[in-house]
Design a protein around this motif. Structure first.
Motif, PDB file in Angstrom:
ATOM      1  N   ARG A  31       0.826  -1.209   0.000  1.00 11.99           N
ATOM      2  CA  ARG A  31       0.000   0.000   0.000  1.00 11.99           C
ATOM      3  C   ARG A  31       0.862   1.262   0.000  1.00 11.99           C
ATOM      4  N   ILE A  32       1.908   1.290   0.807  1.00 12.71           N
ATOM      5  CA  ILE A  32       2.766   2.471   0.887  1.00 12.71           C
ATOM      6  C   ILE A  32       3.544   2.667  -0.414  1.00 12.71           C
ATOM      7  N   VAL A  33       4.059   1.573  -0.966  1.00 13.21           N
ATOM      8  CA  VAL A  33       4.792   1.680  -2.244  1.00 13.21           C
ATOM      9  C   VAL A  33       3.851   2.152  -3.349  1.00 13.21           C
ATOM     10  N   ASP A  34       2.609   1.689  -3.350  1.00 15.08           N
ATOM     11  CA  ASP A  34       1.631   2.166  -4.333  1.00 15.08           C
ATOM     12  C   ASP A  34       1.367   3.664  -4.166  1.00 15.08           C
ATOM     13  N   LYS A  35       1.279   4.125  -2.941  1.00  9.64           N
ATOM     14  CA  LYS A  35       1.072   5.559  -2.695  1.00  9.64           C
ATOM     15  C   LYS A  35       2.258   6.372  -3.202  1.00  9.64           C
ATOM     16  N   ILE A  36       3.465   5.857  -2.971  1.00  7.94           N
ATOM     17  CA  ILE A  36       4.668   6.554  -3.446  1.00  7.94           C
ATOM     18  C   ILE A  36       4.659   6.640  -4.964  1.00  7.94           C
ATOM     19  N   ILE A  37       4.330   5.526  -5.621  1.00 12.54           N
ATOM     20  CA  ILE A  37       4.295   5.504  -7.089  1.00 12.54           C
ATOM     21  C   ILE A  37       3.214   6.440  -7.615  1.00 12.54           C
ATOM     22  N   LEU A  38       2.053   6.429  -6.974  1.00  5.63           N
ATOM     23  CA  LEU A  38       0.977   7.337  -7.399  1.00  5.63           C
ATOM     24  C   LEU A  38       1.375   8.794  -7.219  1.00  5.63           C
ATOM     25  N   GLN A  39       2.060   9.113  -6.139  1.00  2.00           N
ATOM     26  CA  GLN A  39       2.504  10.499  -5.950  1.00  2.00           C
ATOM     27  C   GLN A  39       3.500  10.894  -7.033  1.00  2.00           C
ATOM     28  N   LEU A  40       4.404   9.990  -7.375  1.00  2.00           N
ATOM     29  CA  LEU A  40       5.372  10.285  -8.439  1.00  2.00           C
ATOM     30  C   LEU A  40       4.685  10.424  -9.793  1.00  2.00           C
ATOM     31  N   ASN A  41       3.565   9.739  -9.948  1.00  6.69           N
ATOM     32  CA  ASN A  41       2.810   9.814 -11.190  1.00  6.69           C
ATOM     33  C   ASN A  41       1.982  11.091 -11.270  1.00  6.69           C
ATOM     34  N   ARG A  42       1.540  11.599 -10.126  1.00  2.00           N
ATOM     35  CA  ARG A  42       0.620  12.744 -10.123  1.00  2.00           C
ATOM     36  C   ARG A  42       1.300  14.080  -9.878  1.00  2.00           C
ATOM     37  N   VAL A  43       2.560  14.084  -9.453  1.00  2.00           N
ATOM     38  CA  VAL A  43       3.246  15.339  -9.184  1.00  2.00           C
ATOM     39  C   VAL A  43       3.479  16.079 -10.500  1.00  2.00           C
ATOM     40  N   VAL A  47       6.869  12.659 -12.767  1.00  3.42           N
ATOM     41  CA  VAL A  47       8.123  11.919 -12.663  1.00  3.42           C
ATOM     42  C   VAL A  47       7.969  10.585 -13.373  1.00  3.42           C
ATOM     43  N   LEU A  48       6.822   9.954 -13.171  1.00  4.83           N
ATOM     44  CA  LEU A  48       6.513   8.691 -13.835  1.00  4.83           C
ATOM     45  C   LEU A  48       5.310   8.884 -14.750  1.00  4.83           C
ATOM     46  N   ASN A  50       2.057   7.418 -16.964  1.00  6.35           N
ATOM     47  CA  ASN A  50       1.009   6.458 -16.588  1.00  6.35           C
ATOM     48  C   ASN A  50       1.461   5.016 -16.856  1.00  6.35           C
ATOM     49  N   LYS A  51       2.130   4.814 -17.988  1.00  9.08           N
ATOM     50  CA  LYS A  51       2.588   3.472 -18.347  1.00  9.08           C
ATOM     51  C   LYS A  51       3.642   2.976 -17.359  1.00  9.08           C
ATOM     52  N   GLU A  52       4.574   3.864 -16.986  1.00  6.77           N
ATOM     53  CA  GLU A  52       5.609   3.487 -16.026  1.00  6.77           C
ATOM     54  C   GLU A  52       4.999   3.195 -14.653  1.00  6.77           C
ATOM     55  N   ALA A  53       4.036   4.008 -14.248  1.00  4.98           N
ATOM     56  CA  ALA A  53       3.382   3.798 -12.951  1.00  4.98           C
ATOM     57  C   ALA A  53       2.652   2.454 -12.921  1.00  4.98           C
ATOM     58  N   GLU A  54       1.980   2.107 -14.017  1.00  7.61           N
ATOM     59  CA  GLU A  54       1.292   0.802 -14.088  1.00  7.61           C
ATOM     60  C   GLU A  54       2.298  -0.344 -13.990  1.00  7.61           C
ATOM     61  N   LYS A  55       3.447  -0.168 -14.634  1.00  8.84           N
ATOM     62  CA  LYS A  55       4.487  -1.205 -14.608  1.00  8.84           C
ATOM     63  C   LYS A  55       4.986  -1.431 -13.174  1.00  8.84           C
ATOM     64  N   PHE A  56       5.227  -0.338 -12.436  1.00  8.68           N
ATOM     65  CA  PHE A  56       5.764  -0.463 -11.079  1.00  8.68           C
ATOM     66  C   PHE A  56       4.693  -0.822 -10.050  1.00  8.68           C
ATOM     67  N   ARG A  57       3.424  -0.748 -10.433  1.00 11.65           N
ATOM     68  CA  ARG A  57       2.343  -1.139  -9.526  1.00 11.65           C
ATOM     69  C   ARG A  57       1.820  -2.539  -9.826  1.00 11.65           C
ATOM     70  N   PHE A  85      11.275  11.345  -5.287  1.00  9.56           N
ATOM     71  CA  PHE A  85      11.083  10.057  -4.625  1.00  9.56           C
ATOM     72  C   PHE A  85      11.238  10.217  -3.119  1.00  9.56           C
ATOM     73  N   TYR A  86      12.268  10.932  -2.688  1.00 10.44           N
ATOM     74  CA  TYR A  86      12.459  11.148  -1.250  1.00 10.44           C
ATOM     75  C   TYR A  86      11.295  11.939  -0.652  1.00 10.44           C
ATOM     76  N   ARG A  87      10.792  12.894  -1.397  1.00 12.98           N
ATOM     77  CA  ARG A  87       9.634  13.657  -0.922  1.00 12.98           C
ATOM     78  C   ARG A  87       8.424  12.742  -0.775  1.00 12.98           C
ATOM     79  N   ALA A  88       8.232  11.844  -1.719  1.00 15.32           N
ATOM     80  CA  ALA A  88       7.112  10.906  -1.657  1.00 15.32           C
ATOM     81  C   ALA A  88       7.265   9.935  -0.484  1.00 15.32           C
TER      82      ALA A  88
END
Length: 188
Positions: A31-43, A47-48, A50-57, A85-88
């Protein structure tokens, strides 16, 4: 031309140093890693993608592998992405962020980051009610000292100031202040 040296404590270097710790930390759940990835996708800017975020999720890949791939991907992208990433991590897993090995190795003079709890303690731990109480006492004393001055009473300038101060208040309080001024004018 001035040569540019890469800081030893750049975010990419810190991420390289923290990778093993991040992969082995049990506090980083799915759950936490998904939140981090979503934040990187939405900032903004992203940073990521949509395709990259789906890959890492993707749940087909184990969490530690996804996390390792994400870290490598961010290091290839650049310094700003590693910083995001550190901010997320700080936003979504503050306990993990506080115990990162690179944070323990940082010299406080180079990178000083204050947590929100420490910032509150630095500013004031008493809260807004304490501030309002102190401000009210100070304003009341100032008004009392100004209004009880015999020179001010004789000139009537205090009444003018008091009357004009009623302009900034709401209708109900304004009516009370104006009626007070009218009562004091009739008594003189």
């Amino acid at each position: 031309m001035i040569p540019r040296y890469r800081s030893y404590h750049s975010y990419s270097d810190r991420l390289l140093q923290d990778t093993a710790y991040l992969k082995s930390n049990s506090n980083l759940t799915e759950r936490i890693v998904d939140k981090i990835i979503l934040q990187l996708n939405r900032v903004y800017p992203q940073v990521l993608s949509n395709k990259e975020a789906e890959k890492f999720r993707s749940l087909k890949t184990p969490l530690r592998t996804r996390l390792s791939d994400l870290v490598k991907h961010l290091q290839r992208k650049g310094e700003r992405e590693c910083q995001e990433f550190y901010r997320a991590v700080q936003n979504n897993a503050d306990k993990v962020y506080a115990t990162l090995p690179s944070r323990n190795n940082l010299n406080t003079s180079e990178l000083l980051e204050i947590s929100p709890h420490q910032e509150k303690m630095i500013l004031n731990d008493n809260g807004p009610v304490f501030f309002l109480a102190c401000f009210s006492v100070a304003a009341g004393l100032a008004f009392f000292m100004y209004y009880n001055n015999p020179e001010v009473k004789s000139s009537g300038s205090a009444k003018k100031v008091f009357g004009f101060s009623a302009i900034g208040f709401g209708r109900h309080i304004r009516n009370i202040l104006i009626s007070f001024l009218d009562d004091t004018a009739l008594s003189n």
